[in-house]
Design a protein around this motif. Structure first.
Motif, PDB file in Angstrom:
ATOM      1  N   GLY A  73       0.816  -1.212   0.000  1.00  0.00           N
ATOM      2  CA  GLY A  73       0.000   0.000   0.000  1.00  0.00           C
ATOM      3  C   GLY A  73       0.850   1.262   0.000  1.00  0.00           C
ATOM      4  O   GLY A  73       0.537   2.241  -0.694  1.00  0.00           O
ATOM      5  N   PHE A  74       1.946   1.234   0.768  1.00  0.00           N
ATOM      6  CA  PHE A  74       2.879   2.359   0.746  1.00  0.00           C
ATOM      7  C   PHE A  74       3.430   2.569  -0.661  1.00  0.00           C
ATOM      8  O   PHE A  74       3.547   3.708  -1.133  1.00  0.00           O
ATOM      9  N   GLY A  75       3.794   1.479  -1.330  1.00  0.00           N
ATOM     10  CA  GLY A  75       4.330   1.594  -2.679  1.00  0.00           C
ATOM     11  C   GLY A  75       3.355   2.240  -3.639  1.00  0.00           C
ATOM     12  O   GLY A  75       3.716   3.136  -4.413  1.00  0.00           O
ATOM     13  N   LEU A  76       2.104   1.819  -3.585  1.00  0.00           N
ATOM     14  CA  LEU A  76       1.094   2.401  -4.468  1.00  0.00           C
ATOM     15  C   LEU A  76       0.852   3.867  -4.138  1.00  0.00           C
ATOM     16  O   LEU A  76       0.647   4.698  -5.035  1.00  0.00           O
ATOM     17  N   GLY A  77       0.900   4.210  -2.841  1.00  0.00           N
ATOM     18  CA  GLY A  77       0.740   5.608  -2.459  1.00  0.00           C
ATOM     19  C   GLY A  77       1.875   6.474  -2.981  1.00  0.00           C
ATOM     20  O   GLY A  77       1.657   7.609  -3.444  1.00  0.00           O
ATOM     21  N   ALA A  78       3.104   5.957  -2.930  1.00  0.00           N
ATOM     22  CA  ALA A  78       4.246   6.712  -3.460  1.00  0.00           C
ATOM     23  C   ALA A  78       4.148   6.863  -4.973  1.00  0.00           C
ATOM     24  O   ALA A  78       4.542   7.907  -5.531  1.00  0.00           O
ATOM     25  N   LEU A  79       3.634   5.846  -5.659  1.00  0.00           N
ATOM     26  CA  LEU A  79       3.408   5.968  -7.100  1.00  0.00           C
ATOM     27  C   LEU A  79       2.433   7.097  -7.409  1.00  0.00           C
ATOM     28  O   LEU A  79       2.641   7.882  -8.341  1.00  0.00           O
ATOM     29  N   ALA A  80       1.359   7.183  -6.619  1.00  0.00           N
ATOM     30  CA  ALA A  80       0.380   8.247  -6.820  1.00  0.00           C
ATOM     31  C   ALA A  80       0.997   9.618  -6.560  1.00  0.00           C
ATOM     32  O   ALA A  80       0.797  10.570  -7.330  1.00  0.00           O
ATOM     33  N   LEU A  81       1.774   9.727  -5.480  1.00  0.00           N
ATOM     34  CA  LEU A  81       2.401  11.001  -5.143  1.00  0.00           C
ATOM     35  C   LEU A  81       3.396  11.428  -6.226  1.00  0.00           C
ATOM     36  O   LEU A  81       3.405  12.596  -6.659  1.00  0.00           O
ATOM     37  N   GLY A  82       4.243  10.519  -6.669  1.00  0.00           N
ATOM     38  CA  GLY A  82       5.233  10.860  -7.684  1.00  0.00           C
ATOM     39  C   GLY A  82       4.597  11.304  -8.986  1.00  0.00           C
ATOM     40  O   GLY A  82       5.066  12.256  -9.633  1.00  0.00           O
ATOM     41  N   SER A  83       3.531  10.624  -9.383  1.00  0.00           N
ATOM     42  CA  SER A  83       2.852  11.004 -10.614  1.00  0.00           C
ATOM     43  C   SER A  83       2.228  12.385 -10.484  1.00  0.00           C
ATOM     44  O   SER A  83       2.267  13.197 -11.424  1.00  0.00           O
ATOM     45  N   ALA A  84       1.679  12.687  -9.301  1.00  0.00           N
ATOM     46  CA  ALA A  84       1.108  14.020  -9.078  1.00  0.00           C
ATOM     47  C   ALA A  84       2.197  15.098  -9.125  1.00  0.00           C
ATOM     48  O   ALA A  84       1.984  16.187  -9.676  1.00  0.00           O
ATOM     49  N   LEU A  85       3.364  14.805  -8.559  1.00  0.00           N
ATOM     50  CA  LEU A  85       4.469  15.765  -8.591  1.00  0.00           C
ATOM     51  C   LEU A  85       4.920  16.038 -10.027  1.00  0.00           C
ATOM     52  O   LEU A  85       5.205  17.188 -10.395  1.00  0.00           O
ATOM     53  N   SER A  86       5.005  14.996 -10.857  1.00  0.00           N
ATOM     54  CA  SER A  86       5.373  15.190 -12.265  1.00  0.00           C
ATOM     55  C   SER A  86       4.332  16.037 -12.985  1.00  0.00           C
ATOM     56  O   SER A  86       4.673  16.883 -13.815  1.00  0.00           O
ATOM     57  N   ALA A  87       3.061  15.804 -12.675  1.00  0.00           N
ATOM     58  CA  ALA A  87       1.990  16.557 -13.327  1.00  0.00           C
ATOM     59  C   ALA A  87       2.065  18.044 -12.990  1.00  0.00           C
ATOM     60  O   ALA A  87       1.727  18.896 -13.822  1.00  0.00           O
ATOM     61  N   MET A  88       2.520  18.374 -11.784  1.00  0.00           N
ATOM     62  CA  MET A  88       2.550  19.765 -11.351  1.00  0.00           C
ATOM     63  C   MET A  88       3.878  20.460 -11.664  1.00  0.00           C
ATOM     64  O   MET A  88       4.017  21.665 -11.448  1.00  0.00           O
ATOM     65  N   ALA A  89       4.873  19.721 -12.157  1.00  0.00           N
ATOM     66  CA  ALA A  89       6.205  20.285 -12.375  1.00  0.00           C
ATOM     67  C   ALA A  89       6.195  21.308 -13.515  1.00  0.00           C
ATOM     68  O   ALA A  89       5.440  21.188 -14.479  1.00  0.00           O
ATOM     69  N   SER A  90       7.072  22.300 -13.387  1.00  0.00           N
ATOM     70  CA  SER A  90       7.175  23.330 -14.421  1.00  0.00           C
ATOM     71  C   SER A  90       8.438  23.190 -15.271  1.00  0.00           C
ATOM     72  O   SER A  90       8.566  23.851 -16.306  1.00  0.00           O
ATOM     73  N   GLU A  91       9.382  22.344 -14.835  1.00  0.00           N
ATOM     74  CA  GLU A  91      10.634  22.133 -15.546  1.00  0.00           C
ATOM     75  C   GLU A  91      10.993  20.647 -15.522  1.00  0.00           C
ATOM     76  O   GLU A  91      10.514  19.900 -14.666  1.00  0.00           O
TER      77      GLU A  91
END
Length: 391
Positions: A73-91
């Motif tokens: 469950g931790f792994g899947l949560g980190a996958l969700a967080l990382g994908s959200a961070l990429s979506a919000m990145a500007s560079e």
């Protein structure tokens, strides 16, 4: 019960492939937006695998202190967080950081999903169960090849990352609330042996190498196969759709191949035929007009033995040491997976022709069979503490 558990893990693990394919689908968009070259796109793809080089062993060791359910469950949560961070990145560095965070989650989820299935199916239909589990990866990738490509073209490159984040978050919730371990699982403290036995080290390293080169060849096909077809005049969405045919077909062929291995054995024969098919399929991609035949051959034959190869990990180490053994397995796997996409991208940039990257993928597939033969020789030639084997 075990088949219901497998269905849960399959649905959750689809998110791993779905998230991974975001970068392959939006690579062209990022090139247009930030001027990234093929080697840099390959590096972005490889960053997803990079954390495994450093964290696979600690992740396996952490199984002594937390449950498989919590760690997956931790792994899947980190996958969700990382994908959200990429979506919000500007560079690009921000996108890359999100990929690294996702890679940490991918490591934990992949490791403990594999262990969960090995625990539930040890000694009974393990090749079939592993085949079904690993088919969730191409299922998610095939969804991403078409879905993410369409989303990126219509809504921009950020949306595929956001959609993948939502899938992984829901999967984490499902695993945390619904997963149950088997009742007869040995205690984590049952074994006084802190590490692996010498033979287990050899077996798990060979299993990890076979799984690594097999998946690296697949990633090269996914990442640079569309480039090959686009060079022949095909548009981006059509090229992604043709390449995705192989991923859709392997969902069925992989399960069928696992059943054959469980019932009839003959694993080396299966691997020899299938790896020859994978190499031939990649060679066919360079022939104009043969792209669909290549993708059909790749999905029906070349990728069919995924579960047979993954089952090696479940056969290599005793159950009470399996979590740590999986850490070793994925350390080897990640080392190969991290290096391969940048190397293939570098070859493409160096030569200017996609055939060079595809040849790299073919060479990776060609390594699977001899490594599997070495695994069998070591496993059958040693006598201490025999490992239970199916078929």
């Amino acid at each position: 019960m075990r088949w219901r558990i497998l269905a849960l893990l399959f649905a959750a693990r689809v998110g791993l492939g779905f998230q991974f394919q975001t970068m392959g689908a939006v690579g062209g968009n990022l090139t247009d937006a930030f001027g990234l070259d093929n080697a840099q796109i390959g590096l972005m793809i490889g960053l997803f695998m990079a954390p495994g080089l450093f964290l696979a062993l600690p992740a396996g060791f952490s199984g002594r202190f937390a449950s498989d359910r919590v760690l997956a469950g931790f792994g899947l949560g980190a996958l969700a967080l990382g994908s959200a961070l990429s979506a919000m990145a500007s560079e690009p560095p921000g996108i890359g950081f999100g990929r690294v965070v996702s890679g940490v989650g991918f490591l934990f989820a992949m490791l403990y999903f594999t262990k969960m299935v090995a625990d539930w199916f040890e000694g009974r239909e393990i090749a079939t169960a592993m085949s079904i589990l690993v088919m969730s990866w191409p299922f998610g990738i095939a969804m991403g090849q078409v879905g993410h490509t369409w989303l990126a073209e219509v809504h921009g490159w950020r949306v595929p990352f956001g959609v993948a984040a939502i899938w992984c978050a829901l999967a984490a919730l499902a695993v945390l609330t619904l997963y149950r371990p088997p009742h007869d699982l040995p205690s984590r403290t049952a074994s006084r042996i802190k590490g692996l036995l010498p033979r287990e080290w050899g077996l798990i390293v060979l299993a990890g190498f076979a799984w690594g080169v097999f998946n690296a060849g697949y990633v090269v096909y996914l990442s640079f196969g569309p480039t090959m077809l686009e060079a022949q005049g095909m548009n981006t969405l059509a090229a992604a759709s043709v390449i995705s045919v192989g991923s859709w077909l392997m969902i069925l062929s992989g399960t069928f191949c696992g059943q054959i291995a469980d019932r009839l054995g003959r694993r080396e024969t299966i691997l020899a035929v299938c790896m020859a098919g994978a190499v031939l399929a990649l060679m066919l991609l360079s022939l104009p007009g043969a792209e669909l035949a290549a993708s059909l051959l790749f999905g029906l034959v070349g990728m069919a033995p995924a579960g047979v190869i993954m089952a090696l990990a479940g056969q290599a180490v005793a159950p009470e040491r399996r979590a740590f053994g999986m850490g070793v397995f994925f350390t080897v796997y990640y080392a190969i997976m991290t290096a391969s996409p940048p190397v293939a991208g570098w070859l493409l940039d160096r030569t200017g022709t996609p055939e060079s990257a595809i040849l790299c993928g073919a060479a990776l597939f060609a390594l699977v069979f001899p490594v599997a033969v070495l695994f069998r020789m070591l496993k059958t030639g040693a006598t201490p503490e025999p490992i239970k084997e199916t078929a």
